[in-house]
Design a protein around this motif. Sequence first.
Motif, PDB file in Angstrom:
ATOM      1  N   PHE A  15      14.825  79.394  30.631  1.00  0.00           N
ATOM      2  CA  PHE A  15      13.690  78.502  30.423  1.00  0.00           C
ATOM      3  C   PHE A  15      13.603  77.530  31.591  1.00  0.00           C
ATOM      4  O   PHE A  15      14.604  76.886  31.940  1.00  0.00           O
ATOM      5  N   VAL A  22      17.352  76.481  32.003  1.00  0.00           N
ATOM      6  CA  VAL A  22      18.267  76.652  30.865  1.00  0.00           C
ATOM      7  C   VAL A  22      18.519  78.154  30.712  1.00  0.00           C
ATOM      8  O   VAL A  22      17.580  78.930  30.529  1.00  0.00           O
ATOM      9  N   GLU A  43      26.722  79.111  16.065  1.00  0.00           N
ATOM     10  CA  GLU A  43      26.344  77.717  15.826  1.00  0.00           C
ATOM     11  C   GLU A  43      24.944  77.455  16.362  1.00  0.00           C
ATOM     12  O   GLU A  43      24.393  78.248  17.113  1.00  0.00           O
ATOM     13  N   SER A  44      24.433  76.276  16.052  1.00  0.00           N
ATOM     14  CA  SER A  44      23.140  75.850  16.556  1.00  0.00           C
ATOM     15  C   SER A  44      23.151  75.872  18.092  1.00  0.00           C
ATOM     16  O   SER A  44      24.115  75.446  18.710  1.00  0.00           O
ATOM     17  N   GLY A  45      22.104  76.419  18.679  1.00  0.00           N
ATOM     18  CA  GLY A  45      21.995  76.439  20.140  1.00  0.00           C
ATOM     19  C   GLY A  45      22.623  77.655  20.787  1.00  0.00           C
ATOM     20  O   GLY A  45      22.572  77.816  22.011  1.00  0.00           O
ATOM     21  N   SER A  46      23.211  78.575  19.988  1.00  0.00           N
ATOM     22  CA  SER A  46      23.897  79.724  20.595  1.00  0.00           C
ATOM     23  C   SER A  46      22.910  80.770  21.113  1.00  0.00           C
ATOM     24  O   SER A  46      23.280  81.656  21.869  1.00  0.00           O
ATOM     25  N   GLY A  47      21.636  80.676  20.678  1.00  0.00           N
ATOM     26  CA  GLY A  47      20.634  81.594  21.219  1.00  0.00           C
ATOM     27  C   GLY A  47      20.088  82.588  20.205  1.00  0.00           C
ATOM     28  O   GLY A  47      19.376  83.523  20.576  1.00  0.00           O
ATOM     29  N   LYS A  48      20.385  82.369  18.933  1.00  0.00           N
ATOM     30  CA  LYS A  48      19.939  83.316  17.897  1.00  0.00           C
ATOM     31  C   LYS A  48      18.407  83.353  17.822  1.00  0.00           C
ATOM     32  O   LYS A  48      17.806  84.419  17.835  1.00  0.00           O
ATOM     33  N   VAL A  50      16.133  82.296  19.997  1.00  0.00           N
ATOM     34  CA  VAL A  50      15.485  82.780  21.224  1.00  0.00           C
ATOM     35  C   VAL A  50      15.537  84.310  21.246  1.00  0.00           C
ATOM     36  O   VAL A  50      14.562  84.976  21.606  1.00  0.00           O
ATOM     37  N   ALA A  60       8.454  80.802  24.122  1.00  0.00           N
ATOM     38  CA  ALA A  60       7.697  79.677  24.684  1.00  0.00           C
ATOM     39  C   ALA A  60       7.181  80.048  26.086  1.00  0.00           C
ATOM     40  O   ALA A  60       7.720  80.946  26.741  1.00  0.00           O
ATOM     41  N   LEU A 280      23.719  74.644  28.759  1.00  0.00           N
ATOM     42  CA  LEU A 280      23.240  75.910  29.315  1.00  0.00           C
ATOM     43  C   LEU A 280      22.383  75.725  30.569  1.00  0.00           C
ATOM     44  O   LEU A 280      21.925  76.690  31.172  1.00  0.00           O
TER      45      LEU A 280
HETATM   46  N1  LIG Z   1      11.286  76.390  25.225  1.00  0.00           N
HETATM   47  C1  LIG Z   1      12.525  76.038  25.563  1.00  0.00           C
HETATM   48  N2  LIG Z   1      12.749  75.325  26.690  1.00  0.00           N
HETATM   49  C2  LIG Z   1      14.000  74.988  27.067  1.00  0.00           C
HETATM   50  N3  LIG Z   1      15.119  75.312  26.381  1.00  0.00           N
HETATM   51  C3  LIG Z   1      14.956  76.025  25.244  1.00  0.00           C
HETATM   52  C4  LIG Z   1      13.663  76.416  24.777  1.00  0.00           C
HETATM   53  N4  LIG Z   1      13.841  77.106  23.611  1.00  0.00           N
HETATM   54  C5  LIG Z   1      15.155  77.148  23.374  1.00  0.00           C
HETATM   55  N5  LIG Z   1      15.842  76.499  24.351  1.00  0.00           N
HETATM   56  C6  LIG Z   1      17.309  76.350  24.453  1.00  0.00           C
HETATM   57  O1  LIG Z   1      17.891  77.627  24.297  1.00  0.00           O
HETATM   58  C7  LIG Z   1      19.163  77.525  23.663  1.00  0.00           C
HETATM   59  C8  LIG Z   1      19.241  78.474  22.481  1.00  0.00           C
HETATM   60  O2  LIG Z   1      18.379  77.999  21.452  1.00  0.00           O
HETATM   61  P1  LIG Z   1      18.173  78.727  20.051  1.00  0.00           P
HETATM   62  O3  LIG Z   1      17.067  78.005  19.359  1.00  0.00           O
HETATM   63  O4  LIG Z   1      18.018  80.178  20.251  1.00  0.00           O
HETATM   64  O5  LIG Z   1      19.522  78.468  19.315  1.00  0.00           O
HETATM   65  P2  LIG Z   1      19.917  78.875  17.832  1.00  0.00           P
HETATM   66  O6  LIG Z   1      21.216  79.565  17.921  1.00  0.00           O
HETATM   67  O7  LIG Z   1      18.792  79.620  17.198  1.00  0.00           O
HETATM   68  O8  LIG Z   1      20.066  77.469  17.143  1.00  0.00           O
HETATM   69  P3  LIG Z   1      19.546  76.956  15.712  1.00  0.00           P
HETATM   70  O9  LIG Z   1      20.497  77.536  14.714  1.00  0.00           O
HETATM   71  O10 LIG Z   1      19.652  75.468  15.844  1.00  0.00           O
HETATM   72  O11 LIG Z   1      18.121  77.430  15.556  1.00  0.00           O
HETATM   73  C9  LIG Z   1      19.334  76.064  23.301  1.00  0.00           C
HETATM   74  O12 LIG Z   1      20.122  75.445  24.303  1.00  0.00           O
HETATM   75  C10 LIG Z   1      17.916  75.525  23.329  1.00  0.00           C
HETATM   76  O13 LIG Z   1      17.896  74.150  23.640  1.00  0.00           O
END
Ligand SMILES: Nc1ncnc2c1ncn2[C@@H]1O[C@H](COP(=O)(O)OP(=O)(O)OP(=O)(O)O)[C@@H](O)[C@H]1O
Length: 351
Positions: A15, A22, A43-48, A50, A60, A280
Motif C-alpha cells: 500500500f 506498507v 492477530e490483528s494486522g497480520s494481513g487476513k 487484505v 483499497a 510493515l
Molecule cells: N488501504 C491501506 N493502506 C495502508 N495500509 C493498509 C491498508 N489496508 C490495510 N493496511 C495495512 O495492512 C496490514 C494488514 O491489514 P489487515 O486488515 O489485512 O489485517 P487483519 O489481519 O485482517 O487484521 P484485523 O483482524 O484487525 O482485521 C495492516 O498493517 C494494515 O494497517
Amino acid sequence: MSNPILKVENLHVNFNTYAGTVQAIRDVSFDLNKGETLAIVGESGSGKSVTTKTLMGLNAKNALIPDNSRLIFKDRNLLDLKEEEWQSVRGNEIAMIFQDPMTSLDPTMRIGMQIAEPLMKHRKMKKVAALARALELMKGVGIPNAEEHINDYPHQWSGGMRQRAVIAIALAVDPEILIADEPTTALDVTIQAQILKLMKELQKDTGSSIIFITHDLGVVAGMANRVAVMYAGKIVEYGTVDEIFFNPQHPYTWGLLNSMPTTDTKVGSLVAIPGTPPDLLDPPTGDAFASRNEYALAIDLKEEPPFFRVSDTHYAATWLLDERAPKVTPPVQIQRRWERWREIQGQEAQS
Ligand SMILES: Nc1ncnc2c1ncn2[C@@H]1O[C@H](COP(=O)(O)OP(=O)(O)OP(=O)(O)O)[C@@H](O)[C@H]1O
C-alpha cells in the motif's frame, strides 16, 4: 487427494501511504481445495482481511500488486480481471460474508429483496421467482416465520438474524468459494455457535469451499479442515486442523494456542503473546517474529526461514526445524498437545 479450486501464488500486496510503502502481504501462497474449509488465523494486522479483499477484487485504491502475484481460479488469474469482469465473479462465483452484518445489508431495502437481488442480477431470475427463492433461503438459514418477515428492514432484526440474512445473500447464487471474514465476532457466544453450525450444514448441502478468517483459533476446531497461520503478512505454518492443534511447530502458533481458552484451561494459565507485530512499513530482516520469540536463534535475526516440511500436509517456516537447530523444549501446554498427537498417531497406526 487435493483438488484445488483456487491457487494463490506468490501474492504480494503493498500500500502506498504518505509514510512510505506498507508491505501488507509478503509472498503468500496457498491452495483451496474443492469442498474444504481453510481457516486463515492470525492477530490483528497480520494481513487476513487484505488477503480476502484481494480475492474479491475489493482492495483499497492505494494497493499495488506486483505482476508475478497470481490468483488462479478456473484457469484465469483473477488479478488480470477488469472491473466489469469482476462483476460476474464477485457475489456470484466467489461470495463473501463480512464481519458486521449492518455494513453489508442495505438499511433502506427490504431483506427479502436483498436476498432476491443477486438471483435477479446473476441468474436473470424474474422478481417473483427470485422472491420465492429468497423465502426458501430465509427458511434454509433458520429465520423463523420467514413469510411474515420477508418485507422487514434490517433494523427490525437482531444481530444473529441479520447475519443469517447475510449468509442467505451470499449463498443465494451457490458460490464456488465463500469467504467468511470473522463472520461471528459481532455476535454473542450462543448465536456464534448457531451460525457456525449453520454454515457447516449449508456447506454440506452446497459443496462450496470456504475460506474462514478469524483471529480466534477456538472457533477453528469445529469448522476447518486445514489451517494457515499468518503473521506480519506471511503464512508461517499450515497443516490439517489436527496438525496445527496437536503438533504445532512454529513458536507463533504456540503463542496463539496458549492464548486460547480451552475446556481444561486453568484460571490464570492463559498467556498473551508478548510484544507487538513489526511495522510493515519497514519489516525486519530475518524472521519477523524473532523479537517476540523466546526461542529465537541467532539466524532468525539475519535470514528468513524457509518452509520446512513436517508432513506432506504440514509445513512451518521456523529455523527450529532446521536439522542444525538446537532441540528446544516448548511450553508445557504445547508438550501436552504433542503427547496427545503421539496418542492420535498411535491409535491411527493400530486401526
Ligand atoms: N488501504 C491501506 N493502506 C495502508 N495500509 C493498509 C491498508 N489496508 C490495510 N493496511 C495495512 O495492512 C496490514 C494488514 O491489514 P489487515 O486488515 O489485512 O489485517 P487483519 O489481519 O485482517 O487484521 P484485523 O483482524 O484487525 O482485521 C495492516 O498493517 C494494515 O494497517
